[in-house]
Design an enzyme around this catalytic site. Structure first.
Site, PDB file in Angstrom:
ATOM      1  N   TYR A 188     -15.175 -46.796  65.374  1.00  0.00           N
ATOM      2  CA  TYR A 188     -16.252 -45.921  64.907  1.00  0.00           C
ATOM      3  C   TYR A 188     -17.586 -46.373  65.486  1.00  0.00           C
ATOM      4  CZ  TYR A 188     -12.928 -43.674  61.837  1.00  0.00           C
ATOM      5  OH  TYR A 188     -11.846 -42.965  61.361  1.00  0.00           O
ATOM      6  N   ASP A 239      -4.795 -45.904  58.774  1.00  0.00           N
ATOM      7  CA  ASP A 239      -4.803 -47.360  58.842  1.00  0.00           C
ATOM      8  C   ASP A 239      -5.321 -47.925  57.524  1.00  0.00           C
ATOM      9  OD1 ASP A 239      -7.751 -47.455  58.918  1.00  0.00           O
ATOM     10  OD2 ASP A 239      -7.425 -46.400  60.813  1.00  0.00           O
ATOM     11  N   ASP A 295      -9.814 -45.337  55.659  1.00  0.00           N
ATOM     12  CA  ASP A 295     -10.430 -44.132  56.237  1.00  0.00           C
ATOM     13  C   ASP A 295      -9.424 -43.106  56.730  1.00  0.00           C
ATOM     14  OD1 ASP A 295      -9.866 -45.713  58.750  1.00  0.00           O
ATOM     15  OD2 ASP A 295     -10.901 -43.992  59.625  1.00  0.00           O
ATOM     16  N   GLU A 323      -2.710 -37.517  62.473  1.00  0.00           N
ATOM     17  CA  GLU A 323      -3.352 -38.456  61.543  1.00  0.00           C
ATOM     18  C   GLU A 323      -4.319 -37.732  60.607  1.00  0.00           C
ATOM     19  OE1 GLU A 323      -5.362 -41.801  63.381  1.00  0.00           O
ATOM     20  OE2 GLU A 323      -5.331 -42.931  61.503  1.00  0.00           O
TER      21      GLU A 323
END
Ligand code: NAG
Ligand code: NAG
Ligand code: NAG
Ligand code: NAG
Length: 505
Positions: free
Chosen positions: A230, A82, A79, A483
């Site tokens: 999430y 990571d 996603d 990120e």
């Protein structure tokens, strides 16, 4: 006299140079940015890479995913920076890629094919993740284990746990978002591969039914597979309505539209708790991202609602949403940096660019729908035209591509100056080609800590971006700013396709 004339010529020349410079800075190569925006998804690929892989520093990874539950779960996307496959944000990214292609695919030129491939990489995975009726894969890979290591996806050694929701441990948000993704994608593939399109649609029916019949949040069903990374903060009614709206768009079946109409009032009570203001702004019309679908629902359905005599509540909610965004609106809640970048109210600026790209997408889509029906709207006394929405989206896009006080693009590999130390495991560590030996969990730490630039260029990755005072720290420790994620890029694919063809709008 003479020197005065000379002066004015100098001033004129200066002005001219100034205008030319502004023009140079203001015009971007949207086509180049579009290509890169799509290419980014190749860097996020999990599974067996095809011979057509263009981002060649990435290799096969996670080839045993699903073996713990006896299902082939190889494929899909990591996603962000990571190596976890979180279905909830992955499905939202997929829905947004599909929506990008549905609205703007005809403007993509030769990139259309690449966009379809990036979408299919996801839908192929979701067909696997939903292959057992009554079960849906919510995540693969132990998130805590992963976040403790700085490892290349190609040599991960953390547990690749599969987290499933089922009829007794349900997950309506993750399932309904997957249904939305499958339904939207079925429309994209309709003219390309009708058999595949039909397969996606049949699966969308099945998964939506599961989400609807067995209601509950995956927060509780998969625990560490969802939270804290999430968590579904705002409940699952928005995903159920969003899923139904996409199924209606794909099939025209009245029962799905009835579901949307009968349930939309639930969103009026599903609100954020951060502050009174956020409570007011949230709920029925304001949110749009991997968690909240509210504004997206209203914009999506506004196309067919505007086409009837009735417009409430969807069109008025959509109008209200844009009134929270437009700088000149008396009911604005979104804030703007001095340089003009939008910051969503209540988002605490976490990975802010996701809101910028998703909102820019909605601005363009709503602008198109308003134009189709020859409509404007009001924010208090302020009249808003479709072209005003495009204008605001353009300012946001240009800022992200480098029209800002830092002179910096926030898309890796685009422009002269872009982030060099993005928070992304694969990009930071040496490639398998350069360093074939295995790098274990903490072997990557030195590459994380170094001040040197990342070793692999994750072309097209858009990072979280600057803070509200237009400051950006190019530092992989600062993950909020550095990120990239799939749901930042996915809506931008549509936005860039639009500006590629209409650069001067
Ligand atoms: C659902 O999953 C849980 C584990 O998360 C398991 O205990 C339960 O038996 C499963 N239910 C069904 C109907 O498969
Ligand atoms: C999911 O968990 C988060 C964090 O604990 C919580 O804020 C949220 O309300 C939960 N969502 C649902 C739908 O229960
Ligand atoms: C409005 O509805 C009519 C009748 O269903 C349809 O033919 C037309 O394409 C719709 N217009 C738009 C812009 O969606
Ligand atoms: C990045 O930030 C960390 C933590 O604030 C700091 O220790 C490190 O020196 C910074 N690195 C660079 C390249 O500035």
């Amino acid at each position: 006299m003479k020197s005065g004339k000379c002066m004015s010529i100098q001033i004129l020349l200066g002005l001219l140079v100034g205008i030319l410079m502004v023009a140079r800075v203001a015009s971007h190569d949207y086509g180049d940015a579009l290509s890169k925006c799509i290419l980014f998804f190749e860097g996020q690929r999990s599974g067996k890479l095809p011979s057509t892989q263009r981002m060649t520093w990435r290799k096969d990874s996670a080839l045993s995913d699903g073996s713990d539950v006896g299902v082939d779960l190889v494929g899909g996307y990591y996603d962000a920076g990571d190596n976890i496959k979180f279905s909830f944000p992955m499905a939202f990214s997929t829905t947004m890629l599909a929506w990008s292609i549905l609205e703007f695919g005809h403007l993509m030129g030769s990139e259309h094919e690449n966009a379809l491939e990036s979408l299919k990489w996801s839908t192929d995975y979701f067909l696997k993740a939903t292959s057992v009726p009554g079960k849906v894969v919510a995540a693969v890979g132990n998130p805590k284990g992963d976040h403790n290591c700085w490892e290349r996806p190609e040599d991960m050694d953390i547990p690749r746990t599969s987290y499933l929701v089922n009829t007794t441990k349900p997950g309506s948000e993750v399932s309904a978002e997957i249904a939305a993704a499958l339904a939207a994608s079925s429309m994209v593939f309709k003219s390309v591969d009708s058999q595949y399109s039909n397969l996606l649609l049949q699966r969308a029916f099945q998964v939506f039914q599961f989400a609807y019949q067995y209601q509950g949040s995956y927060n509780y069903s998969v625990g560490e597979g969802a939270c804290p990374f999430y968590c579904d903060y705002d409940g699952y009614m928005d995903e159920l309505i969003w899923g139904a709206a996409w199924l209606f768009k794909a099939t025209n079946e009245q029962k799905y539209w009835n579901y949307v109409v009968e349930n939309i009032h639930y969103l009026e009570n599903s609100v954020k708790t951060e502050s009174k203001k956020a409570v007011y702004v949230g709920g029925c019309f304001a949110d749009f991202g991997w968690d909240g679908k509210n504004a997206g629902i209203n914009v999506l359905v506004s196309r067919w609602v505007m086409n009837t005599s009735k417009s409430d509540p969807f069109v008025s909610y959509a109008d209200k949403f844009f009134c929270t965004v437009l700088p000149e609106s008396p009911t604005r809640w979104v804030t703007y940096s001095p340089g003009g970048l939008m910051f969503k109210y209540g988002a605490k600026s976490i990975v802010n660019s996701q809101h910028v790209t998703a909102t820019s997408f909605l601005l363009l889509v709503y602008s198109q729908y308003l134009t189709m029906f020859n409509r404007n709207f009001q924010c208090g006394d302020v009249a808003v035209s479709p072209s005003r929405l495009v204008q605001l989206a353009k300012v946001q896009v240009d800022y992200l591509l480098g029209s800002n006080s830092m002179g910096m693009s926030f898309m890796v590999g685009y422009g002269q100056k872009f982030p060099q130390r993005i928070h992304h495991r694969g990009s930071t560590l040496p490639s398998i080609d350069k360093y074939p030996k295995r790098l274990k969990c903490h072997d990557g730490d030195e590459f994380f800590k170094t001040k040197d630039p990342n070793l692999n260029v994750l072309t097209g990755a858009i990072v979280g971006g600057p803070d509200i005072s237009d400051k950006f720290e190019d530092n992989r420790s600062n993950w909020k700013q550095s990120e990239p994620t799939t749901y930042i890029n996915a809506p931008f694919v549509g936005v860039l396709a639009y500006f590629k063809v209409y650069p001067n709008s």
